[in-house]
Design a protein around this motif. Structure first.
Motif, PDB file in Angstrom:
ATOM      1  N   MET A  91       0.828  -1.199   0.000  1.00 25.95           N
ATOM      2  CA  MET A  91       0.000   0.000   0.000  1.00 25.95           C
ATOM      3  C   MET A  91       0.868   1.257   0.000  1.00 25.95           C
ATOM      4  O   MET A  91       0.491   2.262  -0.595  1.00 25.95           O
TER       5      MET A  91
ATOM      6  N   ARG B 133       1.629   1.870  -3.529  1.00 30.02           N
ATOM      7  CA  ARG B 133       0.434   2.341  -4.230  1.00 30.02           C
ATOM      8  C   ARG B 133       0.160   3.809  -3.919  1.00 30.02           C
ATOM      9  O   ARG B 133      -0.198   4.584  -4.804  1.00 30.02           O
TER      10      ARG B 133
ATOM     11  N   THR C 286      -1.052   4.185   6.153  1.00 25.86           N
ATOM     12  CA  THR C 286      -1.327   2.773   5.979  1.00 25.86           C
ATOM     13  C   THR C 286      -0.654   1.962   7.073  1.00 25.86           C
ATOM     14  O   THR C 286       0.388   2.343   7.589  1.00 25.86           O
TER      15      THR C 286
ATOM     16  N   LEU D 244      -6.215   1.416   5.830  1.00 25.28           N
ATOM     17  CA  LEU D 244      -5.873   2.785   5.473  1.00 25.28           C
ATOM     18  C   LEU D 244      -6.465   3.746   6.500  1.00 25.28           C
ATOM     19  O   LEU D 244      -7.600   3.584   6.929  1.00 25.28           O
TER      20      LEU D 244
ATOM     21  N   PRO E 260      -8.853  -3.168   4.222  1.00 23.84           N
ATOM     22  CA  PRO E 260      -8.189  -3.434   2.942  1.00 23.84           C
ATOM     23  C   PRO E 260      -9.157  -3.674   1.776  1.00 23.84           C
ATOM     24  O   PRO E 260      -8.866  -3.293   0.638  1.00 23.84           O
TER      25      PRO E 260
ATOM     26  N   THR F  31     -10.003  -0.659  -0.432  1.00 25.37           N
ATOM     27  CA  THR F  31      -8.988  -0.057  -1.303  1.00 25.37           C
ATOM     28  C   THR F  31      -8.450  -1.069  -2.307  1.00 25.37           C
ATOM     29  O   THR F  31      -7.323  -0.962  -2.765  1.00 25.37           O
TER      30      THR F  31
ATOM     31  N   LEU G 204      -8.905   3.397  -4.080  1.00 20.78           N
ATOM     32  CA  LEU G 204      -7.833   4.126  -3.405  1.00 20.78           C
ATOM     33  C   LEU G 204      -7.849   5.597  -3.796  1.00 20.78           C
ATOM     34  O   LEU G 204      -7.737   6.482  -2.946  1.00 20.78           O
TER      35      LEU G 204
END
Length: 127
Positions: free
Chosen positions: A15, A18, A49, A54, A90, A93, A99
């Motif tokens: 993450m 990302r 994260t 998140l 999770p 996203t 996201l």
């Protein structure tokens, strides 16, 4: 604007990569907070994260609506709800579009905040 990244030495979290990609050319920094990695814009916490999901800073005005979104809930710390922040599981996203939606919400709020300057205490510590 050039990107300012402070990379952490923690185990690789997909993450984090990302979020770095999604933030693109924005000037941001990374900081260890809340048991994970948080992304900061102009000294203000934007999004983070951890293994719990998140953490999104949405502001008090958008808090209730954001907490009603799928896979989201109010962030709690020490048994207290932190108004203005939501935790997204999770599953919330899973796609880049998911996201991006959360990141856009955080950017909309944090973009309204004044830039923070480093406190003298922090500046002295680093000197």
């Amino acid at each position: 604007m050039a990107k300012s990244v402070i990379k952490t030495s923690a185990a690789s979290d997909p993450m984090v990569e990302r979020l770095r990609a999604a933030l693109g050319e924005r000037a941001f920094t990374e900081q260890k907070m809340f048991g994970g990695t948080c992304f900061m814009l102009n000294g203000n916490m934007l999004i983070g994260t951890s293994k719990r999901g998140l953490l999104v800073r949405v502001g008090k005005a958008a808090h209730a609506e954001a907490a009603l979104r799928p896979h989201a809930r109010p962030m709690e710390m020490g048994g207290r709800s932190m108004e203005g922040y939501v935790r997204v599981a999770p599953e919330g996203t899973a796609t880049d579009a998911d996201l991006r939606g959360w990141l856009d919400l955080a950017l909309a709020f944090v973009g309204t905040l004044p830039a923070k300057s480093k406190s003298a205490k922090v500046a002295n510590k680093r000197a």
